[in-house]
Design a protein around this motif. Structure first.
Motif, short mmCIF file in Angstrom:
data_model
loop_
_atom_site.label_atom_id
_atom_site.label_comp_id
_atom_site.label_asym_id
_atom_site.label_seq_id
_atom_site.Cartn_x
_atom_site.Cartn_y
_atom_site.Cartn_z
N UNK A 92 0.79 -1.22 0.00
CA UNK A 92 0.00 0.00 0.00
C UNK A 92 0.83 1.27 0.00
N UNK A 93 2.11 1.17 -0.37
CA UNK A 93 2.98 2.35 -0.42
C UNK A 93 3.84 2.29 -1.68
N UNK A 94 4.46 3.42 -2.00
CA UNK A 94 5.33 3.47 -3.17
C UNK A 94 6.57 2.61 -2.95
N UNK A 108 1.02 -5.56 -6.34
CA UNK A 108 -0.38 -5.85 -6.00
C UNK A 108 -1.22 -4.61 -6.27
N UNK A 109 -2.53 -4.74 -6.17
CA UNK A 109 -3.42 -3.63 -6.45
C UNK A 109 -3.22 -2.44 -5.53
N UNK A 110 -2.99 -2.70 -4.23
CA UNK A 110 -2.81 -1.62 -3.26
C UNK A 110 -1.55 -0.82 -3.56
N UNK A 111 -0.47 -1.52 -3.90
CA UNK A 111 0.79 -0.84 -4.19
C UNK A 111 0.71 -0.08 -5.51
N UNK A 113 -1.95 1.23 -6.79
CA UNK A 113 -2.77 2.41 -6.55
C UNK A 113 -1.97 3.51 -5.86
N UNK A 114 -1.11 3.13 -4.91
CA UNK A 114 -0.27 4.11 -4.21
C UNK A 114 0.72 4.77 -5.17
N UNK A 119 2.24 9.41 -8.68
CA UNK A 119 2.53 9.86 -10.03
C UNK A 119 1.60 10.99 -10.44
N UNK A 120 0.32 10.86 -10.09
CA UNK A 120 -0.65 11.90 -10.41
C UNK A 120 -0.32 13.20 -9.67
#
Length: 204
Positions: A92-94, A108-111, A113-114, A119-120
């Protein structure tokens, strides 16, 4: 509050109590690996590992972790054990996103997304810099990357750049045409702008 000492005293069959305890403090890598494998079968592995992470002076294998494993988490970052019993960053982190590649696995999905969130945020920060300049072609492309229409400033800069590119292309085309016909190229044509059409002189 239940301490690790309380848990070890009240939990029967702990591997480190039923096996030679020197195994957990061995200098042999193979024996340390065996100790780690035994720890993974222990009912209080997580509590033991957390104790060792909280107390930097402990030596040997604790909760399936070596001193080298624990050193990476002395900064207090959240951790977990993966399916192979390795001490890893909590997802869940960069940082955890990049760690996936270190272990040759897809994030994984959580990573993921982080990472996308960071990036955004970075693209929006750069977009703010371009806006402060009055808009730019770089800002135009950043708008596209964040999935939004370009603002009037960046759109205007992009249109101006495209028009300038078309003029340069037209100028080069006219220059090539003049060169092919043997006519000299004017200074304006060389600089990228079509030369003005001159009237023909009439014979007197």
């Amino acid at each position: 509050m239940t301490t690790l000492a309380d848990l070890t005293a009240s939990t029967p069959g702990l591997p480190c109590r039923t096996t030679d305890p020197e195994l957990w403090f061995s200098k042999s890598s193979s024996e340390r690996a065996l100790a780690q494998a035994l720890c993974r079968e222990c009912p209080i592995q997580l509590e033991c590992a957390q104790y060792a992470l909280d107390n930097r002076d402990v030596k040997g294998v604790w909760g399936g972790t070596t001193a080298a494993d624990r050193r990476s988490f002395w900064d207090g970052r959240p951790w977990r054990f993966d399916e192979r019993g390795r001490l890893r960053l909590e997802c869940g982190s960069v940082s955890a996103y990049h760690a996936h590649f270190t272990y040759r696995e897809q994030p994984c999905g959580a990573c993921a997304a982080a990472f996308e969130e960071q990036l955004l945020a970075e693209r929006r920060r750069r977009l703010g810099v371009e806006h402060a300049k009055g808009g730019s072609t770089t800002g135009y492309h950043l708008h596209r990357r964040v999935g939004e229409p370009a603002c009037p400033l960046c759109l205007g800069a992009m249109r101006a750049a495209s028009a300038a590119a078309r003029r340069r292309k037209a100028g080069r085309g006219l220059q090539r045409a003049r060169a092919a016909s043997g006519a000299p190229a004017s200074a304006e044509t060389v600089n990228g702008a079509p030369a003005a059409v001159q009237p023909l002189a009439l014979a007197g």
